[in-house]
Design a protein around this motif. Sequence first.
Motif, mmCIF file in Angstrom:
data_model
loop_
_atom_site.group_PDB
_atom_site.id
_atom_site.type_symbol
_atom_site.label_atom_id
_atom_site.label_comp_id
_atom_site.label_asym_id
_atom_site.label_seq_id
_atom_site.Cartn_x
_atom_site.Cartn_y
_atom_site.Cartn_z
ATOM 1 N N TYR A 1 47.162 36.810 -1.451
ATOM 2 C CA TYR A 1 47.122 36.598 -0.006
ATOM 3 C C TYR A 1 45.703 36.808 0.533
ATOM 4 C CZ TYR A 1 48.604 36.919 4.864
ATOM 5 O OH TYR A 1 48.763 36.697 6.201
ATOM 6 N N THR A 2 45.064 37.875 0.105
ATOM 7 C CA THR A 2 43.744 38.166 0.673
ATOM 8 C C THR A 2 42.670 37.228 0.105
ATOM 9 O OG1 THR A 2 43.533 39.935 -0.933
ATOM 10 C CG2 THR A 2 44.138 40.599 1.280
ATOM 11 N N ALA B 1 43.218 28.192 -2.017
ATOM 12 C CA ALA B 1 43.384 27.479 -0.746
ATOM 13 C C ALA B 1 42.057 26.889 -0.299
ATOM 14 C CB ALA B 1 43.936 28.410 0.318
ATOM 15 N N THR B 2 40.990 27.682 -0.422
ATOM 16 C CA THR B 2 39.666 27.203 0.001
ATOM 17 C C THR B 2 39.256 25.995 -0.830
ATOM 18 O OG1 THR B 2 39.239 29.550 0.205
ATOM 19 C CG2 THR B 2 37.363 28.105 0.540
ATOM 20 N N LYS C 1 43.234 34.203 -0.661
ATOM 21 C CA LYS C 1 43.657 32.834 -0.312
ATOM 22 C C LYS C 1 43.553 31.960 -1.563
ATOM 23 C CE LYS C 1 42.391 31.292 3.858
ATOM 24 N NZ LYS C 1 41.374 30.883 4.856
#
Length: 258
Positions: free
Chosen positions: A79-80, A85-86, A82
């Motif tokens: 989650y932290t 995702a980036t 990501k």
Amino acid sequence: MAYETIIVDVQAYVATITLNRPEALNALNSQLLGELCSALEAADQNEKVRCIVITGSEKAFAAGADISEMSKKSFVDMYTEKFFATEGERFNNIKKPIVAAVAGYALGGGCELAMMCDFIIAADNAKFGQPEINLGVIAGIGGTQRLTRYVGKSKSMDMHLTGRFMDAEEAERSGLVSRVVPLKKLKEEVASAAEKIAEKSLLAAAAAKDCVNRAYEVPLEDGLAYERAIFYSLFATEDQKEGMAAFLEKREPQFRDR
Ligand code: HXC
């Protein structure tokens, strides 16, 4: 720039990025995805490049996200950080056409990476799959969304729930890949497709890519309005004047991306 997990080769307007972690069947770790995004961004900026190809080895395009790297992570880490995702956003920001040349395994994140490209040309030994279910997880960089749009709900569910692999013939029949060629012909076929793309106006190619991708994002009416606006806007380019004049004068166009 020196890369450790990919090889970049620019020839005749085409940048070929080869995933190169043979010891792990090109499993996608953070380093590889970071380097891939940097190479894509460099190719997007490089005026000599008009089309990008992403490929792997004869045995594997990529066998998924790197399970050894992922296995140690907690929910909070994912989650932290990501996780991936980036990289997905960086990938989607590339304007130039990207062709995936897939031989061997394209599994999990490897299948997702191929689907993030603009289209896929596959060798006859290609195998596609979303086997994350076997690891107690699911696809995480677009597999549930993109595979469903490519092949429909029933086949996508089948792939995600059973974790089975799809061969090249089934992938072509289902619309996941645009063409299948014998393994020995893959390089030649992809090079010829990339060179064809490289002959076009980059402005028109980027517009076509943008509009086709939009079909996945918005309702039909909005997509049609978007396409119309982009179509009209191309009449402000020199390449439109050149392309149409060349047709009427029965000669080859000289596009200048202006
Ligand atoms: C790390 C991997 C790997 C992976 C293969 N290797 N896939 N390492 N991550 N995804 C490594 C193996 O551990 C092995 O290393 C070497 O590559 C060769 O693989 P083998 O299994 O020995 O080869 P083979 O018997 O030919 O089988 C090929 C295979 C199998 C069917 C592709 O490797 C396999 O099932 N791989 C995992 C596929 C998978 O589950 N992918 C989804 C990952 S999850 P050693 O050191 O033993 O020689 C995912 C999530 C995406 O992708 C979402 C992210 C946000």
